[in-house]
Design a protein around this motif. Structure first.
Motif, PDB file in Angstrom:
ATOM      1  N   THR A 143       0.824  -1.208   0.000  1.00  0.00           N
ATOM      2  CA  THR A 143       0.000   0.000   0.000  1.00  0.00           C
ATOM      3  C   THR A 143       0.858   1.258   0.000  1.00  0.00           C
ATOM      4  N   PRO A 144       0.418   2.290  -0.725  1.00  0.00           N
ATOM      5  CA  PRO A 144       1.105   3.579  -0.678  1.00  0.00           C
ATOM      6  C   PRO A 144       0.644   4.433   0.497  1.00  0.00           C
ATOM      7  N   GLY A 145      -0.351   3.938   1.256  1.00  0.00           N
ATOM      8  CA  GLY A 145      -0.889   4.703   2.377  1.00  0.00           C
ATOM      9  C   GLY A 145      -2.361   4.971   2.173  1.00  0.00           C
ATOM     10  N   GLY A 146      -2.882   5.941   2.897  1.00  0.00           N
ATOM     11  CA  GLY A 146      -4.302   6.254   2.764  1.00  0.00           C
ATOM     12  C   GLY A 146      -4.811   7.088   3.912  1.00  0.00           C
ATOM     13  N   ALA A 180       4.051   2.070   2.812  1.00  0.00           N
ATOM     14  CA  ALA A 180       4.339   3.482   3.017  1.00  0.00           C
ATOM     15  C   ALA A 180       3.207   4.140   3.796  1.00  0.00           C
ATOM     16  N   SER A 181       3.530   5.285   4.396  1.00  0.00           N
ATOM     17  CA  SER A 181       2.541   6.120   5.078  1.00  0.00           C
ATOM     18  C   SER A 181       1.694   5.289   6.047  1.00  0.00           C
ATOM     19  N   ALA A 182       0.370   5.201   5.807  1.00  0.00           N
ATOM     20  CA  ALA A 182      -0.506   4.465   6.719  1.00  0.00           C
ATOM     21  C   ALA A 182      -0.091   3.003   6.849  1.00  0.00           C
ATOM     22  N   GLY A 183       0.490   2.450   5.801  1.00  0.00           N
ATOM     23  CA  GLY A 183       0.938   1.063   5.844  1.00  0.00           C
ATOM     24  C   GLY A 183       2.025   0.829   6.870  1.00  0.00           C
ATOM     25  N   GLY A 189       8.183   2.832   5.254  1.00  0.00           N
ATOM     26  CA  GLY A 189       8.446   4.171   5.779  1.00  0.00           C
ATOM     27  C   GLY A 189       7.718   5.255   5.027  1.00  0.00           C
ATOM     28  N   ALA A 190       8.333   6.446   4.986  1.00  0.00           N
ATOM     29  CA  ALA A 190       7.774   7.626   4.306  1.00  0.00           C
ATOM     30  C   ALA A 190       6.373   7.935   4.832  1.00  0.00           C
ATOM     31  N   CYS A 191       6.302   8.354   6.081  1.00  0.00           N
ATOM     32  CA  CYS A 191       5.008   8.551   6.744  1.00  0.00           C
ATOM     33  C   CYS A 191       4.664  10.007   7.007  1.00  0.00           C
ATOM     34  N   GLU A 192       5.355  10.933   6.409  1.00  0.00           N
ATOM     35  CA  GLU A 192       5.061  12.337   6.690  1.00  0.00           C
ATOM     36  C   GLU A 192       3.630  12.664   6.283  1.00  0.00           C
TER      37      GLU A 192
END
Length: 447
Positions: free
Chosen positions: A68-71, A102-105, A124-127
């Motif tokens: 996932t890229p996040g959300g 990433a992010s939310a993941g 990572g990359a959760c900004e």
């Protein structure tokens, strides 16, 4: 008595020996589910389905293959809560090669009982960001929000005994790590090429997070049976819609369709497609759950059916309503899993019922309701417009007023030119003055 006891003891031992192999041969179960795409409310529902299925069957563990890229932040927190309250250990496996958490993941992974990554993946990359500006640049969240998520990530890392410094950098510095870097930094526990490799390497490890009601658990993956949980039909549909690019296109084209339809009244095609695409785009944004999304589509379908009855479009609204109604039913009831009232087996039958019901509703509104509405709209036969031109017979001399009989009813009438028209002669209605008919004499040859 002693000679009798020995055969009895031998018999009992024999029975125990026969039963023991069947007990020892019983396999423990590990469930494997897949979560892909943007994290939305639909992901929460799917996650819950996976966890409840694993809990109901007393699984040794639940492995989630994550990419996932996040959300959405609120959806992510709900998933974290589901993991923390699960009575079955949840392993997050960033898989396959090329996948990302990433992010939310990353928050979801950090809350899990064990994190594994396949080679070629990243975490990572959760900004936190608020979105993107018109020129495409990132709009960063204010410090208040950034500090909140940094503290939230730190608490998850602290609870799991993972690297708090790296966890905070995920948020404040947008740090991203490869599997090797993450393992070295004590962010993850296992690097595994595939599922068998993961089970082999994780066997005997202790959970990093206490399992609800059980405390810390040591994984025992010896002689386990792996059962894969397929994503539900609803999840597959909404995952496609929840793709940011797809959702944006649906919203844009839907709004353009509505605008174009209002500017070109009478065609109906643009506004019909626009309404459907706009609703699908809103659903794709992920702010609904399955039930709400399905209900919105089913209501839209019924609106189209009614529109067909009120404004016949030779089947256009009927087709649009049928598509919306069926799609809504599939999303609402196609969730599957142990957490839902309708399981996968029942849904195979229910799917046919949804389609048949949709078709029957479409036919009813297309023909039945349309006929009823047309009947109500039909002009009354006793109205002024219907009486003009009607031919009747004089039953009382018109001099110039009298009575005539038209369509089986007696009417007060007056001769148009004031001439005498005698009983038995034919007259034609040429006008009305209130409830008095204005008539003229008709030549018998014309009738």
């Amino acid at each position: 008595m002693k000679p009798m006891k020995r055969p009895m003891v031998l018999t009992i031992l024999l029975v125990v020996l026969i039963l023991l192999p069947s007990v020892s041969a019983e396999k423990r179960v590990v469930y494997v589910g897949t979560i892909e795409g943007t994290i939305t409310q639909y992901t929460v529902d799917q996650f819950e389905s996976y966890i409840r299925t694993a809990e109901k069957n007393s699984a040794e563990a639940l492995i989630i293959e994550l990419n996932t890229p996040g959300g959405q932040g609120d959806a992510m927190m709900e998933i974290v809560s589901l993991i923390q309250n699960s009575t079955v250990p949840v392993i997050i496996y960033v898989y396959p090669r090329g996948a990302i958490a990433a992010s939310a993941g990353t928050y979801i992974a950090m809350a899990s009982h064990l994190i594994a990554m396949a080679p070629g993946t990243s975490i990572g990359a959760c900004e936190p960001i608020l979105g993107y500006s018109a020129n495409g640049s990132i709009v960063r969240a204010p410090d208040k929000i950034r500090n909140f998520y940094a503290a939230y990530m730190r608490s998850l890392a602290e609870a799991s005994g993972r690297n708090e410094t790296a966890a905070v950098k995920f948020v404040l510095e947008d740090l991203s790590l490869t599997p090797e870097e993450a393992l070295k930094a004590n962010v993850i526990e296992v690097i595994a090429n595939d599922l068998p490799d993961l089970l082999k390497k994780a066997n005997g490890m202790r959970t990093k997070v206490p399992v609800a009601g059980k405390g810390y658990v040591t994984f025992n993956f010896t002689n386990v049976e792996v059962k894969r949980l397929s994503p539900s039909l609803s999840y597959q549909i909404v995952t496609f819609l929840a793709n940011p690019g797809i959702a944006y296109i649906l919203l844009t084209v839907g709004m353009l369709g509505l605008v174009f339809g209002f500017l070109t009244p009478g065609w109906h095609v643009p506004e019909t497609l626009g309404a459907i695409l706009l609703v699908l785009g809103v659903i794709g944004m992920g702010y609904f759950g399955y039930d709400a999304a399905g209900l919105v589509l089913m209501i839209l379908g019924v609106i189209f059916f009614i529109a067909e009855a009120l404004t016949p479009t030779f089947g256009l609204f009927t087709i649009a309503g049928l598509v919306s109604f069926i799609l809504g039913g599939l999303i609402m009831f196609g969730k599957g899993g142990e957490v839902y009232l309708v399981n996968s087996e029942t849904f195979s039958t229910l799917r046919v019922i949804i389609i048949v019901t949709g078709v029957l509703l479409a036919l009813f509104f297309l023909f039945g309701m349309a006929a009823v509405i047309r009947a109500h709209r039909r002009r009354p036969e006793t109205g002024k417009e219907e009486m003009i031109g009607a031919v009747g017979k004089v039953v009382e001399d018109l001099d110039p007023e009298g009575l005539i009989k038209v369509r089986g009813e007696l009417w007060k009438a007056v001769s148009k030119d004031g001439s005498l028209i005698k009983v038995g002669e034919k007259v034609r209605v040429v006008g009305m003055d209130g409830l008095t008919l204005i008539v003229e004499k008709v030549d018998e040859k014309e009738v």
